[in-house]
Scaffold this active site. Structure first.
Site: not given
Ligand code: GLN
Length: 493
Positions: A79, A154, A178
């Site tokens: 990532k 994400s 995420s």
């Molecule tokens: N979807 C959540 C957010 O927007 C979690 C994202 C994540 O785990 N980085 O913050």
């Protein structure tokens, strides 16, 4: 079965047996990327030269009898928020578009030392803020099971890459879901380790009290092997835990005998798609038939998880993202500016996308004088209550079970203009980050041809127990062996 459909441990076995070299496997992987990337768009950079060089090193190590890792020579995707020395690391934000880190994240170094060739850096929601990968400043990634749908987020690029056979394993990060939610939406195994279990040195921070790095893989064995590689104390990460690391593959016994599971009714009720609920319910029944003792439990404070998270995460983000000011690194405005403050403001207005700007503003507000106690401190107190719900549950239960995501993968664009609907994608995953405990998502069925994930949560530093339950279920089912066909859904045409 085609090469790109193999799991990482199957490929590693083939490499160890001398049936294929890492160089050949990596070359094949790069060809697969070239073939499907126009549809999937999982990567923001493909590092072919680096991968081939590392593959040659893996083959040399193997020939010299120096290969000690179980996954030596297996191509990996990373990532794009983990620092890679000499290679762009963008967080999929314009503000870091040209950033080239002078050092490797510890996890990147671990993978290099174990000779896992890095084929590229994957797409993500900007600064990991989102649940669909649509918030990337660069591109939209498509779900390999239905190219009209999101891969989740994400870490959507990492999930799509593994599901599409563009890498055999990938690293993601999980602040509120995420790793697990994209794993669920792409039919993969995704593990968020305990806070402190895997080093975050070189991980570009979003919300520091919640962020964790973990693997996305095709099956539980691959997940355990990746945890063997990643877990452990790192003096360069102040939040890293100096706690002994077990051999995770030892826990893959195939049995759940003697283990007790809790099913929090708060995570299986309102807001969960009825077909997803049915799928997860059937998985729980199956585990029960296999000897897992399951009981419904109550976790009264869990309903506050989303509001608590959306105070704490933006508050920490507003502080972490203050460093992007156009002075030291990253984007700097070329517009004429009146003074240094104007330079900061212009740079940040140009460099950050709308979701990131929104969260910086929310976080700054929650931390400002007069609101700090009312919002931030209050959220911290409720976080403690949520954590206590988990502590209590784990007095009688070894693991907890729930859906990972309340829905299957949704169409690209469907929730992009509905921030609340997007945030509800994380109702089952966010409580786990607030409590700091580990949780895994594993495939447990399909709804209309789209994968569904079962979430298994465990006590802090007991990843081996959730891996044990996950593996036993996987052994008894065939969901994890299904591979996507990279097609558009019917509506598309
Ligand atoms: N979807 C959540 C957010 O927007 C979690 C994202 C994540 O785990 N980085 O913050």
């Amino acid at each position: 079965m085609k090469l790109f459909e193999l799991t990482a441990h199957e490929l590693a076995d083939n490499i160890a047996a001398g049936e294929i070299s890492s160089a050949e496997a990596t070359q094949a992987c790069l060809e697969r990327i070239e073939a499907v990337e126009p549809q999937v768009e999982a990567f923001v950079s493909v590092t072919a030269d680096v991968a081939l060089q590392q593959a040659a090193e893996a083959d040399r190590k193997r020939a010299a009898g120096e290969a000690d890792g179980a996954l030596t020579g297996v191509p990996i995707a990373i990532k794009d928020l983990m620092c890679t020395r000499g290679l762009p690391t963008t967080c999929c934000s314009k503000i870091l578009e040209n950033f080239i880190p002078p050092y490797d994240a510890t996890v990147v170094e671990q993978c290099r030392q174990a000779a896992l060739p890095m084929v590229g850096k994957t797409n993500m929601d900007e600064f990991a803020m989102g649940s669909s990968t649509e918030n990337s400043a660069f591109k939209v990634t498509h779900n390999p099971w239905d190219l009209d749908r999101v891969p989740g987020g994400s870490s959507g690029g990492s999930a799509a890459a593994v599901a599409a056979g563009e890498a055999f394993v990938a690293l993601g990060s999980d602040t509120g879901g995420s790793i697990r939610q994209p794993a669920s939406l792409c039919g993969l195994v995704g593990l968020k380790p305990t806070y402190g279990r895997v080093s975050r040195y070189g991980l570009i921070a979003y919300a520091s009290s919640l962020d964790q790095i973990g693997p996305l893989t095709k099956d539980v064995t691959d997940c355990a092997l990746m945890m063997d590689l990643l877990a452990g104390y790192d003096p360069r990460d102040a939040t890293s835990a100096d706690i002994a690391v077990p051999d995770y593959t030892q826990s893959l016994t195939g049995s759940v005998n003697g283990l007790r599971a809790g099913v929090p009714s708060q995570l299986l009720g309102e807001g969960i798609d009825p077909q997803v609920r049915e799928c997860v319910g059937a998985a729980i029944d199956q585990l029960q038939d296999m000897g897992l003792q399951c009981e419904e439990i109550q976790m009264p404070h869990i309903d506050y998880s989303l509001p608590v998270y959306y105070i704490i995460a933006p508050a920490e983000a507003s502080s972490n993202l203050a460093r992007y000011d156009g002075v030291r690194y990253g984007h700097r405005t070329t517009q004429p500016t009146d003074d240094i403050y104007d330079l900061f403001a212009q740079t940040r207005a140009e460099g950050f996308g709308p979701e990131v700007q929104l969260r910086i503003m929310l976080g700054t507000y929650a931390l400002s004088a007069g609101y700090y106690d009312a919002y931030y401190v209050k959220a911290l107190k409720v976080r403690t209550l949520i954590k206590r719900d988990f502590d209590q549950a784990f007095e009688n239960c070894d693991v907890l079970l729930s859906p990972t995501s309340p829905t299957v993968a949704f169409p690209i664009g469907e929730k992009a203009d509905d921030p609340l609907a997007m945030k509800l994608a994380d109702i089952c995953t966010i409580p786990i980050n607030l409590a700091g405990i580990p949780a895994i998502s594993i495939p447990c069925g399909f709804v209309d041809g789209l994968p569904v994930g079962l979430q298994i949560m465990g006590r802090a530093f007991e990843e081996e127990t959730i891996l044990q339950v996950a593996y036993a279920y996987e052994q008894a089912t065939a969901w994890h062996r299904q591979r996507p066909t990279l097609c558009y859904s019917a509506e598309h045409h």
